[in-house]
Motif scaffolding. Structure first.
Motif, short mmCIF file in Angstrom:
data_model
loop_
_atom_site.label_atom_id
_atom_site.label_comp_id
_atom_site.label_asym_id
_atom_site.label_seq_id
_atom_site.Cartn_x
_atom_site.Cartn_y
_atom_site.Cartn_z
N SER A 1 -2.70 0.95 -12.41
CA SER A 1 -3.18 2.00 -11.51
C SER A 1 -3.39 1.41 -10.12
O SER A 1 -4.17 0.47 -9.94
CB SER A 1 -4.48 2.60 -12.02
OG SER A 1 -4.29 3.21 -13.28
N PRO B 1 -0.30 12.23 -6.46
CA PRO B 1 -0.39 11.14 -7.42
C PRO B 1 0.46 11.37 -8.66
O PRO B 1 0.74 12.51 -9.02
CB PRO B 1 -1.88 11.14 -7.78
CG PRO B 1 -2.33 12.53 -7.55
CD PRO B 1 -1.50 13.05 -6.40
N GLY C 1 -4.54 7.13 3.36
CA GLY C 1 -3.52 7.91 2.67
C GLY C 1 -2.11 7.77 3.22
O GLY C 1 -1.21 8.50 2.79
N VAL D 1 -1.69 2.00 -5.64
CA VAL D 1 -0.75 2.69 -4.76
C VAL D 1 0.46 1.78 -4.54
O VAL D 1 0.29 0.59 -4.25
CB VAL D 1 -1.39 3.05 -3.41
CG1 VAL D 1 -0.38 3.79 -2.53
CG2 VAL D 1 -2.63 3.91 -3.62
N TYR E 1 -4.07 -2.38 -4.57
CA TYR E 1 -5.18 -2.00 -5.45
C TYR E 1 -6.34 -1.52 -4.58
O TYR E 1 -6.43 -1.89 -3.40
CB TYR E 1 -5.57 -3.16 -6.33
CG TYR E 1 -4.46 -3.58 -7.27
CD1 TYR E 1 -3.65 -4.68 -6.97
CD2 TYR E 1 -4.19 -2.86 -8.43
CE1 TYR E 1 -2.61 -5.05 -7.80
CE2 TYR E 1 -3.14 -3.23 -9.26
CZ TYR E 1 -2.36 -4.32 -8.95
OH TYR E 1 -1.32 -4.67 -9.76
N PRO E 2 -7.23 -0.72 -5.13
CA PRO E 2 -8.32 -0.14 -4.34
C PRO E 2 -9.09 -1.19 -3.55
O PRO E 2 -9.53 -2.19 -4.10
CB PRO E 2 -9.19 0.54 -5.40
CG PRO E 2 -8.24 0.87 -6.50
CD PRO E 2 -7.24 -0.25 -6.52
N THR F 1 2.88 5.90 -3.05
CA THR F 1 2.75 6.77 -4.23
C THR F 1 1.61 6.24 -5.08
O THR F 1 1.63 5.08 -5.52
CB THR F 1 4.03 6.77 -5.07
OG1 THR F 1 5.12 7.21 -4.27
CG2 THR F 1 3.88 7.69 -6.28
N GLN F 2 0.59 7.09 -5.27
CA GLN F 2 -0.54 6.66 -6.09
C GLN F 2 -0.22 6.86 -7.56
O GLN F 2 0.23 7.94 -7.97
CB GLN F 2 -1.80 7.46 -5.73
CG GLN F 2 -3.03 6.98 -6.49
CD GLN F 2 -4.31 7.68 -6.06
OE1 GLN F 2 -4.27 8.69 -5.35
NE2 GLN F 2 -5.44 7.15 -6.46
N LYS G 1 -1.81 6.75 -11.39
CA LYS G 1 -3.00 6.70 -12.24
C LYS G 1 -2.53 6.63 -13.69
O LYS G 1 -1.77 7.49 -14.14
CB LYS G 1 -3.86 7.94 -12.04
CG LYS G 1 -4.43 8.10 -10.66
CD LYS G 1 -5.27 9.38 -10.54
CE LYS G 1 -5.83 9.58 -9.16
NZ LYS G 1 -6.61 10.83 -9.03
#
Lengths: 114, 114
Positions: free
Chosen positions: A85, A10, B40, A87, A39-40, A108-109, A111
Protein backbone atom coordinates in the motif's frame (compact mmCIF):
# COMPACT_ATOMS: atom_id res chain seq x y z
CA UNK A 1 6.75 18.58 -24.25
CA UNK A 2 7.27 15.26 -22.55
CA UNK A 3 4.45 13.89 -20.43
CA UNK A 4 3.37 10.80 -18.48
CA UNK A 5 -0.20 9.63 -17.98
CA UNK A 6 -1.16 7.17 -15.25
CA UNK A 7 -4.42 5.49 -14.41
CA UNK A 8 -6.24 7.33 -11.68
CA UNK A 9 -6.62 5.88 -8.23
CA UNK A 10 -7.22 4.90 -5.66
CA UNK A 11 -6.90 1.25 -6.61
CA UNK A 12 -8.18 -1.05 -3.88
CA UNK A 13 -7.27 -4.75 -3.95
CA UNK A 14 -7.48 -7.72 -1.66
CA UNK A 15 -4.24 -9.31 -0.50
CA UNK A 16 -2.82 -11.78 -3.06
CA UNK A 17 -4.72 -10.16 -5.94
CA UNK A 18 -3.05 -9.31 -9.26
CA UNK A 19 -2.02 -5.70 -9.76
CA UNK A 20 -1.79 -3.64 -12.93
CA UNK A 21 -1.20 0.11 -12.96
CA UNK A 22 -1.25 1.57 -16.44
CA UNK A 23 1.28 4.14 -17.60
CA UNK A 24 1.72 5.71 -21.02
CA UNK A 25 4.14 8.39 -22.07
CA UNK A 26 4.74 11.02 -24.72
CA UNK A 27 8.34 11.92 -25.45
CA UNK A 28 10.73 12.62 -28.26
CA UNK A 29 13.88 10.57 -28.52
CA UNK A 30 14.59 7.58 -26.31
CA UNK A 31 13.64 8.16 -22.69
CA UNK A 32 14.40 5.92 -19.77
CA UNK A 33 11.32 4.87 -17.82
CA UNK A 34 10.91 4.46 -14.09
CA UNK A 35 8.47 3.46 -11.40
CA UNK A 36 8.90 5.17 -8.05
CA UNK A 37 7.01 4.34 -4.85
CA UNK A 38 6.11 6.74 -2.05
CA UNK A 39 5.04 5.44 1.34
CA UNK A 40 3.04 7.75 3.63
CA UNK A 41 5.11 10.64 4.91
CA UNK A 42 8.20 9.63 2.98
CA UNK A 43 10.15 10.62 -0.12
CA UNK A 44 10.37 8.67 -3.35
CA UNK A 45 12.06 5.30 -3.68
CA UNK A 46 13.10 3.90 -7.04
CA UNK A 47 11.18 0.66 -7.58
CA UNK A 48 12.39 -0.35 -11.03
CA UNK A 49 13.62 1.06 -14.32
CA UNK A 50 14.09 0.26 -18.01
CA UNK A 51 16.41 2.17 -20.28
CA UNK A 52 15.51 0.90 -23.75
CA UNK A 53 12.69 -0.66 -25.72
CA UNK A 54 11.70 -4.21 -24.71
CA UNK A 55 13.70 -4.01 -21.47
CA UNK A 56 11.92 -5.45 -18.45
CA UNK A 57 12.54 -3.86 -15.10
CA UNK A 58 11.82 -5.92 -11.99
CA UNK A 59 12.16 -5.61 -8.23
CA UNK A 60 10.39 -7.04 -5.16
CA UNK A 61 7.94 -8.99 -7.35
CA UNK A 62 6.99 -5.93 -9.43
CA UNK A 63 7.63 -5.89 -13.17
CA UNK A 64 7.24 -3.44 -16.05
CA UNK A 65 8.19 -3.78 -19.72
CA UNK A 66 9.21 -0.83 -21.90
CA UNK A 67 6.89 -0.98 -24.92
CA UNK A 68 7.92 1.58 -27.50
CA UNK A 69 5.24 0.58 -30.00
CA UNK A 70 2.48 1.41 -27.50
CA UNK A 71 4.51 4.02 -25.53
CA UNK A 72 3.63 2.19 -22.35
CA UNK A 73 5.30 0.99 -19.15
CA UNK A 74 2.58 -0.75 -17.13
CA UNK A 75 3.41 -1.90 -13.60
CA UNK A 76 2.38 -5.43 -12.61
CA UNK A 77 2.63 -7.68 -9.59
CA UNK A 78 1.26 -11.18 -9.35
CA UNK A 79 0.27 -11.15 -5.68
CA UNK A 80 0.07 -7.93 -3.69
CA UNK A 81 0.56 -7.62 0.05
CA UNK A 82 -0.79 -5.12 2.57
CA UNK A 83 2.74 -3.71 2.79
CA UNK A 84 2.53 -2.70 -0.89
CA UNK A 85 0.00 0.00 0.00
CA UNK A 86 1.57 3.25 -1.22
CA UNK A 87 1.46 5.77 -4.06
CA UNK A 88 3.15 4.67 -7.28
CA UNK A 89 4.59 7.16 -9.76
CA UNK A 90 5.55 6.47 -13.35
CA UNK A 91 8.28 8.75 -14.69
CA UNK A 92 10.53 9.31 -17.67
CA UNK A 93 13.93 10.87 -18.08
CA UNK A 94 16.18 11.74 -20.96
CA UNK A 95 19.89 12.23 -20.47
CA UNK A 96 20.05 15.35 -22.59
CA UNK A 97 23.24 17.37 -22.26
CA UNK A 98 24.21 15.31 -19.26
CA UNK A 99 21.19 16.35 -17.22
CA UNK A 100 18.45 13.94 -16.21
CA UNK A 101 15.28 15.84 -15.45
CA UNK A 102 12.44 13.51 -14.43
CA UNK A 103 8.89 14.00 -15.68
CA UNK A 104 6.31 12.32 -13.43
CA UNK A 105 2.76 11.17 -13.75
CA UNK A 106 0.22 12.23 -11.15
CA UNK A 107 0.57 9.03 -9.15
CA UNK A 108 -1.73 6.10 -8.40
CA UNK A 109 -2.63 5.27 -4.82
CA UNK A 110 -2.79 1.55 -4.08
CA UNK A 111 -4.64 0.22 -1.04
CA UNK A 112 -4.32 -3.47 -0.26
CA UNK A 113 -6.78 -4.93 2.25
CA UNK A 114 -6.77 -8.23 4.11
CA UNK B 1 26.22 5.58 2.86
CA UNK B 2 23.81 8.20 4.24
CA UNK B 3 21.91 8.63 0.99
CA UNK B 4 20.28 11.97 0.17
CA UNK B 5 19.57 14.03 3.26
CA UNK B 6 17.33 17.08 3.49
CA UNK B 7 16.73 19.62 6.23
CA UNK B 8 14.54 20.64 7.86
CA UNK B 9 11.87 17.92 7.65
CA UNK B 10 9.03 20.29 8.38
CA UNK B 11 8.70 24.06 8.22
CA UNK B 12 5.91 26.58 8.77
CA UNK B 13 6.25 30.06 7.28
CA UNK B 14 4.02 33.10 6.86
CA UNK B 15 3.02 34.58 3.53
CA UNK B 16 5.62 37.01 2.23
CA UNK B 17 8.49 35.44 4.13
CA UNK B 18 11.54 33.80 2.65
CA UNK B 19 12.67 30.19 3.18
CA UNK B 20 15.84 28.18 2.61
CA UNK B 21 15.85 24.41 2.26
CA UNK B 22 18.99 22.29 2.29
CA UNK B 23 20.11 19.10 0.61
CA UNK B 24 23.19 16.89 0.85
CA UNK B 25 23.55 14.49 -2.08
CA UNK B 26 24.35 10.82 -1.95
CA UNK B 27 28.07 10.16 -1.62
CA UNK B 28 29.77 10.28 -5.02
CA UNK B 29 26.97 12.24 -6.71
CA UNK B 30 27.68 15.63 -8.27
CA UNK B 31 24.28 16.79 -9.52
CA UNK B 32 21.33 17.98 -7.45
CA UNK B 33 17.78 18.53 -8.65
CA UNK B 34 14.83 20.03 -6.78
CA UNK B 35 11.17 19.09 -7.18
CA UNK B 36 7.94 20.48 -5.78
CA UNK B 37 5.19 17.98 -4.93
CA UNK B 38 1.80 19.50 -4.17
CA UNK B 39 -0.68 17.38 -2.23
CA UNK B 40 -2.06 14.58 -4.38
CA UNK B 41 0.16 15.43 -7.35
CA UNK B 42 3.33 14.14 -8.91
CA UNK B 43 6.62 15.96 -8.34
CA UNK B 44 7.30 18.93 -10.63
CA UNK B 45 10.88 19.75 -11.67
CA UNK B 46 12.13 23.10 -10.36
CA UNK B 47 15.79 23.15 -11.40
CA UNK B 48 19.03 21.20 -11.51
CA UNK B 49 22.53 22.20 -10.38
CA UNK B 50 25.86 20.90 -11.55
CA UNK B 51 29.32 22.42 -11.04
CA UNK B 52 27.69 25.15 -8.93
CA UNK B 53 25.57 26.38 -11.84
CA UNK B 54 21.89 26.06 -12.71
CA UNK B 55 21.79 23.75 -15.76
CA UNK B 56 18.08 23.17 -16.34
CA UNK B 57 14.99 24.93 -15.06
CA UNK B 58 11.34 24.02 -14.99
CA UNK B 59 8.37 26.35 -15.21
CA UNK B 60 8.81 28.13 -11.88
CA UNK B 61 9.04 31.88 -11.23
CA UNK B 62 12.21 33.71 -10.30
CA UNK B 63 11.11 33.67 -6.65
CA UNK B 64 12.59 30.18 -6.68
CA UNK B 65 16.37 30.24 -6.70
CA UNK B 66 19.12 27.89 -5.72
CA UNK B 67 22.75 27.37 -5.05
CA UNK B 68 25.23 24.53 -5.15
CA UNK B 69 28.34 24.50 -3.02
CA UNK B 70 31.79 23.06 -3.84
CA UNK B 71 30.96 19.95 -1.75
CA UNK B 72 27.92 19.40 -4.06
CA UNK B 73 25.35 20.20 -1.38
CA UNK B 74 22.58 22.53 -2.42
CA UNK B 75 20.05 25.06 -1.16
CA UNK B 76 16.65 26.00 -2.48
CA UNK B 77 15.46 29.52 -1.68
CA UNK B 78 11.92 30.75 -2.10
CA UNK B 79 11.16 34.46 -1.67
CA UNK B 80 7.83 36.21 -1.09
CA UNK B 81 6.09 33.01 -0.10
CA UNK B 82 2.55 32.39 -1.31
CA UNK B 83 -0.03 30.03 0.14
CA UNK B 84 0.33 28.01 -3.07
CA UNK B 85 3.97 27.30 -2.27
CA UNK B 86 2.84 24.88 0.43
CA UNK B 87 4.14 21.50 -0.73
CA UNK B 88 6.67 18.73 -0.18
CA UNK B 89 10.02 19.79 -1.61
CA UNK B 90 12.15 16.90 -2.78
CA UNK B 91 15.84 16.87 -3.53
CA UNK B 92 17.29 14.28 -5.90
CA UNK B 93 20.94 13.55 -6.53
CA UNK B 94 22.63 11.83 -9.42
CA UNK B 95 25.97 11.35 -11.12
CA UNK B 96 26.38 13.33 -14.30
CA UNK B 97 27.74 10.72 -16.70
CA UNK B 98 26.75 10.19 -20.35
CA UNK B 99 23.50 8.28 -20.56
CA UNK B 100 22.86 8.16 -16.83
CA UNK B 101 19.23 8.88 -16.03
CA UNK B 102 18.91 7.49 -12.49
CA UNK B 103 18.29 9.76 -9.50
CA UNK B 104 17.94 9.12 -5.77
CA UNK B 105 15.55 11.12 -3.63
CA UNK B 106 15.65 12.44 -0.11
CA UNK B 107 12.75 12.27 2.34
CA UNK B 108 11.68 15.79 1.52
CA UNK B 109 10.90 19.01 3.39
CA UNK B 110 7.23 19.67 4.11
CA UNK B 111 6.67 23.44 3.77
CA UNK B 112 3.44 24.94 5.03
CA UNK B 113 2.72 28.60 4.26
CA UNK B 114 0.06 30.22 6.45
Amino acid sequence: GDSVTQMEGPVTLSEEAFLTINCTYTATGYPSLFWYVQYPGEGLQLLLKATKADDKGSNKGFEATYRKETTSFHLEKGSVQVSDSAVYFCALSKATGGGNKLTFGTGTQLKVEL
Amino acid sequence: DAGVTQSPTHLIKTRGQQVTLRCSPKSGHDTVSWYQQALGQGPQFIFQYYEEEERQRGNFPDRFSGHQFPNYSSELNVNALLLGDSALYLCASSLRTPGNTEAFFGQGTRLTVV
